[in-house]
Design a protein around this motif. Structure first.
Motif, PDB file in Angstrom:
ATOM      1  N   TRP A  95       5.044  -0.741 -11.737  1.00 19.85           N
ATOM      2  CA  TRP A  95       6.478  -0.412 -12.089  1.00 19.85           C
ATOM      3  C   TRP A  95       6.865  -1.293 -13.108  1.00 19.85           C
ATOM      4  CZ3 TRP A  95      10.891  -3.316 -11.738  1.00 19.85           C
ATOM      5  CH2 TRP A  95      12.133  -2.612 -12.094  1.00 19.85           C
ATOM      6  N   LEU A  96       6.809  -2.668 -12.749  1.00 17.14           N
ATOM      7  CA  LEU A  96       7.087  -3.804 -13.572  1.00 17.14           C
ATOM      8  C   LEU A  96       6.516  -3.792 -14.981  1.00 17.14           C
ATOM      9  CD1 LEU A  96       8.662  -6.455 -14.176  1.00 17.14           C
ATOM     10  CD2 LEU A  96       6.907  -7.791 -13.180  1.00 17.14           C
ATOM     11  N   ARG A  97       5.098  -3.380 -15.095  1.00 12.30           N
ATOM     12  CA  ARG A  97       4.463  -3.257 -16.323  1.00 12.30           C
ATOM     13  C   ARG A  97       5.003  -2.110 -17.029  1.00 12.30           C
ATOM     14  NH1 ARG A  97      -0.127  -4.022 -12.765  1.00 12.30           N
ATOM     15  NH2 ARG A  97      -1.033  -1.977 -13.530  1.00 12.30           N
ATOM     16  N   GLU A  98       5.281  -1.103 -16.461  1.00  9.39           N
ATOM     17  CA  GLU A  98       5.507   0.182 -17.019  1.00  9.39           C
ATOM     18  C   GLU A  98       6.929  -0.227 -17.698  1.00  9.39           C
ATOM     19  OE1 GLU A  98       6.122   3.732 -18.763  1.00  9.39           O
ATOM     20  OE2 GLU A  98       4.183   2.695 -18.005  1.00  9.39           O
TER      21      GLU A  98
ATOM     22  N   ALA B 157      18.982  -2.743 -14.573  1.00  4.91           N
ATOM     23  CA  ALA B 157      20.129  -2.859 -13.797  1.00  4.91           C
ATOM     24  C   ALA B 157      20.428  -1.170 -13.721  1.00  4.91           C
ATOM     25  CB  ALA B 157      21.349  -3.159 -14.905  1.00  4.91           C
ATOM     26  N   GLU B 158      19.920  -0.142 -14.427  1.00  5.39           N
ATOM     27  CA  GLU B 158      19.940   1.027 -14.356  1.00  5.39           C
ATOM     28  C   GLU B 158      19.036   1.591 -13.425  1.00  5.39           C
ATOM     29  OE1 GLU B 158      19.590   5.176 -16.933  1.00  5.39           O
ATOM     30  OE2 GLU B 158      19.861   3.353 -18.064  1.00  5.39           O
ATOM     31  N   GLU B 159      17.792   1.229 -13.561  1.00  2.59           N
ATOM     32  CA  GLU B 159      16.801   1.871 -12.702  1.00  2.59           C
ATOM     33  C   GLU B 159      16.633   1.075 -11.367  1.00  2.59           C
ATOM     34  OE1 GLU B 159      13.293   2.178 -14.760  1.00  2.59           O
ATOM     35  OE2 GLU B 159      14.153   3.419 -16.574  1.00  2.59           O
ATOM     36  N   ALA B 160      16.826  -0.143 -11.235  1.00  2.00           N
ATOM     37  CA  ALA B 160      16.486  -0.897 -10.038  1.00  2.00           C
ATOM     38  C   ALA B 160      17.478  -1.971  -9.847  1.00  2.00           C
ATOM     39  CB  ALA B 160      15.219  -1.461 -10.140  1.00  2.00           C
ATOM     40  N   PRO B 161      18.590  -1.595  -9.314  1.00  2.00           N
ATOM     41  CA  PRO B 161      19.777  -2.660  -9.279  1.00  2.00           C
ATOM     42  C   PRO B 161      19.304  -3.695  -8.327  1.00  2.00           C
ATOM     43  CG  PRO B 161      20.446  -0.487  -8.298  1.00  2.00           C
ATOM     44  CD  PRO B 161      19.153  -0.318  -9.196  1.00  2.00           C
TER      45      PRO B 161
ATOM     46  N   PHE C 187      14.014  -9.823 -26.142  1.00  2.00           N
ATOM     47  CA  PHE C 187      13.338  -8.726 -25.254  1.00  2.00           C
ATOM     48  C   PHE C 187      14.186  -8.714 -24.016  1.00  2.00           C
ATOM     49  CE2 PHE C 187      10.338  -6.806 -22.421  1.00  2.00           C
ATOM     50  CZ  PHE C 187       9.572  -5.870 -23.443  1.00  2.00           C
ATOM     51  N   VAL C 188      14.837 -10.015 -23.265  1.00  2.00           N
ATOM     52  CA  VAL C 188      15.549  -9.863 -21.963  1.00  2.00           C
ATOM     53  C   VAL C 188      16.578  -8.795 -22.008  1.00  2.00           C
ATOM     54  CG1 VAL C 188      16.733 -11.341 -20.491  1.00  2.00           C
ATOM     55  CG2 VAL C 188      14.261 -12.165 -21.060  1.00  2.00           C
ATOM     56  N   GLU C 189      17.651  -8.913 -22.916  1.00  2.00           N
ATOM     57  CA  GLU C 189      18.682  -8.081 -22.879  1.00  2.00           C
ATOM     58  C   GLU C 189      18.278  -6.439 -22.821  1.00  2.00           C
ATOM     59  OE1 GLU C 189      22.379  -6.832 -25.643  1.00  2.00           O
ATOM     60  OE2 GLU C 189      21.086  -8.651 -26.340  1.00  2.00           O
ATOM     61  N   PRO C 190      17.527  -5.941 -23.423  1.00  2.00           N
ATOM     62  CA  PRO C 190      17.135  -4.597 -23.175  1.00  2.00           C
ATOM     63  C   PRO C 190      16.323  -4.397 -21.917  1.00  2.00           C
ATOM     64  CG  PRO C 190      15.902  -5.634 -25.073  1.00  2.00           C
ATOM     65  CD  PRO C 190      16.760  -6.561 -24.689  1.00  2.00           C
ATOM     66  N   LEU C 191      15.666  -5.337 -21.577  1.00  2.00           N
ATOM     67  CA  LEU C 191      14.867  -5.221 -20.138  1.00  2.00           C
ATOM     68  C   LEU C 191      15.801  -5.266 -18.941  1.00  2.00           C
ATOM     69  CD1 LEU C 191      12.208  -5.321 -18.440  1.00  2.00           C
ATOM     70  CD2 LEU C 191      12.151  -7.762 -19.015  1.00  2.00           C
ATOM     71  N   LEU C 192      16.867  -6.122 -19.078  1.00  2.00           N
ATOM     72  CA  LEU C 192      17.819  -6.079 -17.988  1.00  2.00           C
ATOM     73  C   LEU C 192      18.860  -4.914 -17.816  1.00  2.00           C
ATOM     74  CD1 LEU C 192      18.752  -9.816 -17.817  1.00  2.00           C
ATOM     75  CD2 LEU C 192      17.116  -8.750 -16.450  1.00  2.00           C
ATOM     76  N   ARG C 193      18.981  -4.511 -19.112  1.00  2.00           N
ATOM     77  CA  ARG C 193      19.596  -3.155 -19.238  1.00  2.00           C
ATOM     78  C   ARG C 193      18.912  -1.961 -18.534  1.00  2.00           C
ATOM     79  NH1 ARG C 193      21.361  -4.418 -24.712  1.00  2.00           N
ATOM     80  NH2 ARG C 193      19.811  -2.817 -25.383  1.00  2.00           N
ATOM     81  N   VAL C 194      17.667  -2.011 -18.701  1.00  2.00           N
ATOM     82  CA  VAL C 194      16.913  -0.773 -17.923  1.00  2.00           C
ATOM     83  C   VAL C 194      16.742  -1.144 -16.525  1.00  2.00           C
ATOM     84  CG1 VAL C 194      14.501   0.131 -17.707  1.00  2.00           C
ATOM     85  CG2 VAL C 194      15.513  -0.116 -19.969  1.00  2.00           C
TER      86      VAL C 194
ATOM     87  N   THR D 171       0.853  -1.139  -0.113  1.00  2.00           N
ATOM     88  CA  THR D 171       0.009  -0.141   0.099  1.00  2.00           C
ATOM     89  C   THR D 171       0.671   1.415  -0.037  1.00  2.00           C
ATOM     90  OG1 THR D 171       0.064  -0.114   2.420  1.00  2.00           O
ATOM     91  CG2 THR D 171      -1.863  -1.220   0.962  1.00  2.00           C
ATOM     92  N   ARG D 172       2.052   1.073   0.051  1.00  2.00           N
ATOM     93  CA  ARG D 172       3.063   2.042  -0.090  1.00  2.00           C
ATOM     94  C   ARG D 172       3.664   2.419  -1.386  1.00  2.00           C
ATOM     95  NH1 ARG D 172       5.540  -0.223   4.626  1.00  2.00           N
ATOM     96  NH2 ARG D 172       7.343  -0.439   3.182  1.00  2.00           N
ATOM     97  N   HIS D 173       4.275   3.822  -1.664  1.00  2.00           N
ATOM     98  CA  HIS D 173       4.906   3.887  -2.765  1.00  2.00           C
ATOM     99  C   HIS D 173       6.173   3.110  -2.912  1.00  2.00           C
ATOM    100  CE1 HIS D 173       6.881   6.092  -6.018  1.00  2.00           C
ATOM    101  NE2 HIS D 173       8.211   6.153  -5.188  1.00  2.00           N
ATOM    102  N   PHE D 174       6.299   2.520  -4.309  1.00  2.00           N
ATOM    103  CA  PHE D 174       7.496   1.746  -4.511  1.00  2.00           C
ATOM    104  C   PHE D 174       8.640   2.320  -5.266  1.00  2.00           C
ATOM    105  CE2 PHE D 174       9.413  -0.866  -8.055  1.00  2.00           C
ATOM    106  CZ  PHE D 174       9.873  -2.027  -7.151  1.00  2.00           C
ATOM    107  N   ASP D 175       9.783   2.056  -4.444  1.00  2.00           N
ATOM    108  CA  ASP D 175      10.913   3.072  -4.932  1.00  2.00           C
ATOM    109  C   ASP D 175      11.736   1.914  -5.612  1.00  2.00           C
ATOM    110  OD1 ASP D 175      13.071   4.305  -5.174  1.00  2.00           O
ATOM    111  OD2 ASP D 175      13.468   4.788  -3.096  1.00  2.00           O
ATOM    112  N   PRO D 176      11.945   2.038  -6.833  1.00  2.00           N
ATOM    113  CA  PRO D 176      12.871   0.710  -7.449  1.00  2.00           C
ATOM    114  C   PRO D 176      14.154   1.048  -7.425  1.00  2.00           C
ATOM    115  CG  PRO D 176      11.957   2.242  -9.162  1.00  2.00           C
ATOM    116  CD  PRO D 176      11.417   2.696  -7.827  1.00  2.00           C
ATOM    117  N   THR D 177      14.734   1.995  -6.816  1.00  2.00           N
ATOM    118  CA  THR D 177      16.186   2.294  -6.735  1.00  2.00           C
ATOM    119  C   THR D 177      16.680   1.635  -5.091  1.00  2.00           C
ATOM    120  OG1 THR D 177      15.957   4.247  -5.317  1.00  2.00           O
ATOM    121  CG2 THR D 177      16.196   4.519  -7.909  1.00  2.00           C
ATOM    122  N   ARG D 178      15.481   1.549  -4.522  1.00  2.00           N
ATOM    123  CA  ARG D 178      15.934   0.779  -3.340  1.00  2.00           C
ATOM    124  C   ARG D 178      15.225  -0.857  -2.874  1.00  2.00           C
ATOM    125  NH1 ARG D 178      14.925   5.021   1.656  1.00  2.00           N
ATOM    126  NH2 ARG D 178      15.771   3.230   2.780  1.00  2.00           N
ATOM    127  N   SER D 179      14.319  -1.237  -4.025  1.00  2.00           N
ATOM    128  CA  SER D 179      13.783  -2.292  -3.599  1.00  2.00           C
ATOM    129  C   SER D 179      14.676  -3.677  -3.886  1.00  2.00           C
ATOM    130  CB  SER D 179      12.710  -2.353  -4.812  1.00  2.00           C
ATOM    131  OG  SER D 179      11.964  -3.459  -4.723  1.00  2.00           O
TER     132      SER D 179
END
Length: 327
Positions: free
Chosen positions: A288-291, A120-124, A111-118, A87-95
């Motif tokens: 976030w995952l869908r977006e 790794a950058e936004e939600a390590p 599809f997986v290669e470009p997905l993992l690049r994103v 029920t809280r805000h999802f923070d991908p940088t800390r999740s």
């Protein structure tokens, strides 16, 4: 003993003590005094009737019970954090969220290669477990409940929510020395007479196979596989032909000896969609995952337009009477 009989905050202290193996360090980690952590350790020792931490020389080591407790406590606290964060805000940088996604081998390849690049950058700290499609999975709601997303061709009657994320088209794969190639092309008669290597996922035919059926052609399938990725290697050095998504065909051009040939009929589109269960729709982490998947799909854009002739009339209508009049 029920959960009400123990202060659940002690689980947080227990995790810190077992991971740090040091009362002082655990106290610093939790912003708690050394005396307070010592008190927590004493309560935990009484509860488990075990020392948990024993001194060996100048260091502390875990008892056998503590060794068994540590992964259980870590997993329990992780699940508790997931439950409280819904029920809280999802923070991908800390999740440190862990997602489960089902994809065909074809989608994994492109599809997986470009997905993992994103990611790794936004939600390590985010982890994704990818799973292949298995027989019966596309006809059963149970599998949709067990995974966060399923990325499969649009049109399957899965009971969840769906959204198109990637577009492709079918092409033919043949060995470059196949004698049926004429000016880098195949005709409808060729597809009718050549042996086929085909992908068999579930009970449904691919859009390209359905298109052949509308033209009165039943492919002579000589070999079938549960995925697309191996087809280029089956075609290489044989007289087989395979109908595969173009994005995958282009990825394998440099690895397998095969020629990518336009289909001798109008484009057959392939739309891959993500499906998810209704009970995940409002979850901030799932949104976030869908977006993220939506953004990666949009970045892929449309596949490059090949020089495909609109129809194949090279053999003439009377020479190939089993084809429909529309061809």
């Amino acid at each position: 003993m029920g959960l009400g009989a123990i202060d659940l905050n002690l689980l947080v202290a227990l995790e810190a003590l077992l991971e740090e193996k040091n009362v002082t360090h655990a106290g610093v980690r939790l912003s708690t005094s050394q005396s307070a952590m010592s008190g927590s350790l004493a309560r935990l020792r009484r509860h488990f009737n075990d020392e948990l931490l024993v001194r060996v020389g100048r260091e502390y080591e875990l008892t056998p019970l503590a060794e068994r407790l540590l992964p259980v406590v870590q997993a329990s606290l992780h699940k508790a954090e997931e439950a409280l964060s819904l029920t809280r805000h999802f923070d991908p940088t800390r999740s440190r969220q862990r997602f489960s996604v089902v994809m065909s081998d074809y989608v994994m390849t492109v599809f997986v290669e470009p997905l993992l690049r994103v990611i790794a950058e936004e939600a390590p700290g985010v982890r994704i477990d990818f799973h292949p499609i298995v027989d019966g999975q596309l006809e059963n709601e149970t599998h949709l409940r067990c995974h966060d997303l399923m990325v499969v061709p649009l049109g399957y009657q899965l009971p969840g929510v769906s959204e198109a994320v990637m577009h492709d088209r079918f092409v033919c794969l043949v060995d470059p020395d196949n004698p049926r190639l004429t000016d880098g092309r195949l005709g409808l008669r060729d597809l009718a007479e050549m042996p086929h290597a085909a992908c068999a996922i579930g009970k449904s035919h691919t859009p390209a196979e359905r298109q052949l059926e509308t033209l009165g052609i039943t492919p002579k399938v000589q070999v079938s596989t549960p995925g697309f990725s191996v087809l280029p290697f089956l075609v290489s050095g044989t007289d087989l032909v395979a109908l595969v998504p173009e994005r995958l065909a282009r990825r394998y051009e440099g690895f397998a000896r095969c020629a990518v040939v336009p289909t001798p009929f109008p484009d057959v589109p392939l739309v891959e969609a993500m499906y998810w269960h209704h009970n995940r729709h409002s979850d901030p982490a799932h949104r976030w995952l869908r977006e993220t998947v939506r953004k990666v799909g949009a970045a892929l854009g449309e596949p490059p337009r090949p020089g495909i002739v609109p129809v194949d009339d090279r053999h003439g209508r009377h020479a190939f009477p089993e084809l429909s009049a529309t061809s």
